[in-house]
Design an enzyme around this catalytic site. Sequence first.
Site, PDB file in Angstrom:
ATOM      1  N   GLY A  97      79.625  52.843  10.716  1.00  0.00           N
ATOM      2  CA  GLY A  97      78.772  51.673  10.669  1.00  0.00           C
ATOM      3  C   GLY A  97      78.151  51.427  12.030  1.00  0.00           C
ATOM      4  O   GLY A  97      78.403  52.155  12.996  1.00  0.00           O
ATOM      5  N   PRO A  98      77.329  50.394  12.147  1.00  0.00           N
ATOM      6  CA  PRO A  98      76.628  50.125  13.410  1.00  0.00           C
ATOM      7  C   PRO A  98      77.595  49.708  14.516  1.00  0.00           C
ATOM      8  O   PRO A  98      78.750  49.356  14.247  1.00  0.00           O
ATOM      9  CB  PRO A  98      75.668  48.978  13.032  1.00  0.00           C
ATOM     10  CG  PRO A  98      76.277  48.347  11.833  1.00  0.00           C
ATOM     11  CD  PRO A  98      76.978  49.439  11.090  1.00  0.00           C
ATOM     12  N   PRO A  99      77.151  49.758  15.765  1.00  0.00           N
ATOM     13  CA  PRO A  99      78.029  49.371  16.876  1.00  0.00           C
ATOM     14  C   PRO A  99      78.388  47.894  16.840  1.00  0.00           C
ATOM     15  O   PRO A  99      77.618  47.052  16.369  1.00  0.00           O
ATOM     16  CB  PRO A  99      77.174  49.685  18.126  1.00  0.00           C
ATOM     17  CG  PRO A  99      76.086  50.580  17.649  1.00  0.00           C
ATOM     18  CD  PRO A  99      75.834  50.235  16.223  1.00  0.00           C
ATOM     19  N   GLY A 100      79.581  47.597  17.350  1.00  0.00           N
ATOM     20  CA  GLY A 100      79.978  46.210  17.531  1.00  0.00           C
ATOM     21  C   GLY A 100      80.525  45.514  16.316  1.00  0.00           C
ATOM     22  O   GLY A 100      80.651  44.289  16.306  1.00  0.00           O
ATOM     23  N   VAL A 101      80.889  46.263  15.248  1.00  0.00           N
ATOM     24  CA  VAL A 101      81.390  45.597  14.042  1.00  0.00           C
ATOM     25  C   VAL A 101      82.911  45.604  13.977  1.00  0.00           C
ATOM     26  O   VAL A 101      83.498  45.119  13.016  1.00  0.00           O
ATOM     27  CB  VAL A 101      80.797  46.241  12.764  1.00  0.00           C
ATOM     28  CG1 VAL A 101      79.297  46.027  12.709  1.00  0.00           C
ATOM     29  CG2 VAL A 101      81.135  47.717  12.698  1.00  0.00           C
ATOM     30  N   GLY A 102      83.586  46.195  14.988  1.00  0.00           N
ATOM     31  CA  GLY A 102      85.045  46.121  15.044  1.00  0.00           C
ATOM     32  C   GLY A 102      85.766  47.320  14.486  1.00  0.00           C
ATOM     33  O   GLY A 102      86.920  47.201  14.064  1.00  0.00           O
ATOM     34  N   LYS A 103      85.122  48.495  14.481  1.00  0.00           N
ATOM     35  CA  LYS A 103      85.765  49.688  13.919  1.00  0.00           C
ATOM     36  C   LYS A 103      86.963  50.118  14.766  1.00  0.00           C
ATOM     37  O   LYS A 103      88.030  50.423  14.238  1.00  0.00           O
ATOM     38  CB  LYS A 103      84.744  50.827  13.835  1.00  0.00           C
ATOM     39  CG  LYS A 103      83.539  50.534  12.970  1.00  0.00           C
ATOM     40  CD  LYS A 103      82.621  51.725  12.845  1.00  0.00           C
ATOM     41  CE  LYS A 103      82.025  52.127  14.167  1.00  0.00           C
ATOM     42  NZ  LYS A 103      81.150  51.105  14.755  1.00  0.00           N
ATOM     43  N   THR A 104      86.776  50.131  16.066  1.00  0.00           N
ATOM     44  CA  THR A 104      87.850  50.594  16.961  1.00  0.00           C
ATOM     45  C   THR A 104      89.011  49.614  16.988  1.00  0.00           C
ATOM     46  O   THR A 104      90.186  50.005  16.904  1.00  0.00           O
ATOM     47  CB  THR A 104      87.294  50.803  18.378  1.00  0.00           C
ATOM     48  OG1 THR A 104      86.194  51.717  18.329  1.00  0.00           O
ATOM     49  CG2 THR A 104      88.369  51.354  19.297  1.00  0.00           C
ATOM     50  N   SER A 117      61.779  51.517   0.063  1.00  0.00           N
ATOM     51  CA  SER A 117      62.016  50.282  -0.689  1.00  0.00           C
ATOM     52  C   SER A 117      60.785  49.392  -0.814  1.00  0.00           C
ATOM     53  O   SER A 117      60.895  48.259  -1.267  1.00  0.00           O
ATOM     54  CB  SER A 117      63.150  49.479  -0.025  1.00  0.00           C
ATOM     55  OG  SER A 117      62.811  49.161   1.305  1.00  0.00           O
ATOM     56  N   LYS A 171      69.515  42.404   2.646  1.00  0.00           N
ATOM     57  CA  LYS A 171      68.183  41.966   2.227  1.00  0.00           C
ATOM     58  C   LYS A 171      68.230  40.594   1.566  1.00  0.00           C
ATOM     59  O   LYS A 171      67.370  39.733   1.805  1.00  0.00           O
ATOM     60  CB  LYS A 171      67.569  42.990   1.266  1.00  0.00           C
ATOM     61  CG  LYS A 171      67.214  44.309   1.925  1.00  0.00           C
ATOM     62  CD  LYS A 171      66.686  45.314   0.896  1.00  0.00           C
ATOM     63  CE  LYS A 171      66.297  46.634   1.551  1.00  0.00           C
ATOM     64  NZ  LYS A 171      65.812  47.623   0.570  1.00  0.00           N
TER      65      LYS A 171
END
Length: 817
Positions: free
Chosen positions: A394-401, A718, A761
């Site tokens: 997912g995108p950076p900064g979403v808490g994966k680590t 889209s 969206k």
Amino acid sequence: MSKKARERLYMSDTHDIDESMGAVMPILMDCDKDEDFSEGMDKVGETLPILPLRNMVLFPGVAMPIFVGRPKSMRLIREASQRKILVGVVCQKDAEVEEPGLDDLYPIGTVAEVLRVLEMPDGSTTAILQGRKRMALHSLVDTEPYLNGAISLLDDQPAGKDDREYEALISTIKDLTIKMIEAAGDPPRELVFSIRNMQNTMYMLGFACCHIVANPDEKQELLAIGDVKNRAYRLLFILNREYQLIELKTSIQMKTHEDINKQQKEYFLQQQMKAIQEELGGNMNDIEIRELRAQAKKKKWPKEVGETFEKELAKLERIHPQSPDYSIQSQYVQTIVGLPWGTYSRDNFSLTHAQRVLDRDHYGMEKVKERIIEHLAVLKLKRDLRSPILCLYGPPGVGKTSLGRSVAEALGRKYVRVSLGGLHDEAEIRGHRRTYIGAMMGRILQNLQKAGTSNPVFVLDEVDKVGSDFKGDPASALLEVLDPEQNTTFHDNYLDIDYDLSKILFIATANNLNTISQPLLDRMELIEVSGYILEEKIEIAMRHLIPKQMEAHGITKGTVRFHRNTVRAIIDSYTRESGVRALEKKIAKIMRRLARKIASDEAVPAVLKVDHLREYLGPVEYTRDKYQDNRYAGVVTGLAWTAVGGEILFVESSLSRGKSAKLTITGNLGDVMKESAILALEYVHSHAAQLGIEESLFENWNVHIHVPEGAIPKDGPSAGITMVTSLVSTFTRRKVKSNLAMTGEITLRGKVLPVGGIKEKILAAKRAGIREIVLCEENRKDVEEINQTYVEGLTFHYVADIMQVIDTALLDEKVKD
């Protein structure tokens, strides 16, 4: 000083002995304070016998012994001594020349008196010369039986009687002369005493120039200086340089001597220690090997590992401790015994505890939490399960680590994290072979050794940023690590023994799956961690980020409170991201401003409101598009997904007269959106009669489709139904339904296709004031997965055909031009 003056001779090794003429020793003579050594200079004529010297320069007042070797020089010395005549002493430019001419001699020399001629026991002749006055050699008038030259006397320009600066110069020269003599050896005390108490400054200056300066060229330079004070300054410069060189040499010798002493000291101490240990029952090597065997008895390793360990330990016993191979073998054996063979931490099977920890540390992420709880539930029932390989993308900064740490706490396991970003050496994963100098295990086993267990939660961070070069491909090395069928026998090149990694819970993180090789992707279970919606960001900020930053900046809890609308305004107006990293930075910026005010005893607001943001964060950085009215035909609101969340965009179309129909597309669109525009126009053209559009419009009117904000690149599939609706509205002049947005792709047959990013969206539409949304029928399932609180107040129209879109979006009312 007359030749009857008392002479005091002292030996020194400051000059090299020349085979023909050279210095043997410096002579320090007692002389009166005011003596100028120019006695008898009135008898000197225009010509004078010339005595060439090698590698030495004579100064006025200085007495100096020389070896005499050349026949002409021998004859001149003996004749001058018998007849009591003066000679001109000059230095050769090149000491190798046997028969020097005028060009081979320096032009400045010294008029000298031969004080004594000594016949040495070995048959050689030594003469003692004393300089009288400087002279200039102009030419050689005769070469037989010895050299004769035309000369003129040179006067020295003495320093003033009360010149304190000159006195200080001579005093400094005396000190440096004594230091250099002492550095060269152990000089007689009488020599040092005589130099220190020398009253005749001219003699002291000449003595230092003659005997302390080693370079003949620099001696000649000093002799050529007529101003005595300038000569003293130049001499002091040379002495300082030479003394610094002597100090440097001495320092180097001392350091070398100290290193040798240290090595000897260590050797003797080691020998003594060895003797003491032998008396106590063994040496250090025996003690180390006994300790290794004691540690090995506690290990729960397989039988083959134990056999390998005993074999390597026996090899260590046979190696001499002073051998370079001993430390290499010792490190290898310690590595084997240091790994956590068969050591596992006990899992916490409480599903309630796990859910509580995950909810406490992370808001949202329902799919990830659900997958972790499922894994824990199966593990609780079966008690023996190969851990899955999860990949959070997912995108950076979403808490994966940070999710990995929470998972480790929830399971009660140790936590290990390895960053793979920029890794390009295969040996970092599999280790180096033991034949290499400095070889070690790979990062996988190194971190297991640090963790102390064989079943930690192992986070492989930034797995999509692994590189490759001539050192190998680490991504390919990861295939064995992340394959549940292979990692039961993981082979590290350094360890050279199979190790079981199957009990480790690997969690890989990535931002972009496109850069990960397909075989590696196939071995992982992919879980998307999508960006947070506005409401989730508000909750994360209120629960986690604000308390964390208040503590980090030393602000007491309750000093200031953030209103929810304030956090919403920060997210909307000052950040543009999927995660919350930039949001945390903005909150930290506010905290710094608050901390400064509190530290300065200034008043701070009890509740931080939206009106305060300009003071703390400056002007608004981002503005979101708001819905515009439907006064114009051909303007339709579409929905787009971006890396920083959902956005609304407007598709505009217009007609203009032209000789031939032409389609113009603007707005910095990508290839996919351009194809959608062409497809939309073709569909409208082929269904013109059904849509109530005159055929002549397509022949005599140019069509222009534009998506505003041309500086921002836009692409994706889209916008198909949005473009069709815009074109139909333009051709028919029918109004578009107010507060309505749409997203979906079309085919040439008019079928509406589903698209992605529905959650983002829909939330973007809601923020922009949209009340109705047109979606593909197949996207109904995506809406049903969204929390119903986020879609309250929205009406969804699910369509399968473009005609349904037109019937829903366009009104019968026409725009008044």
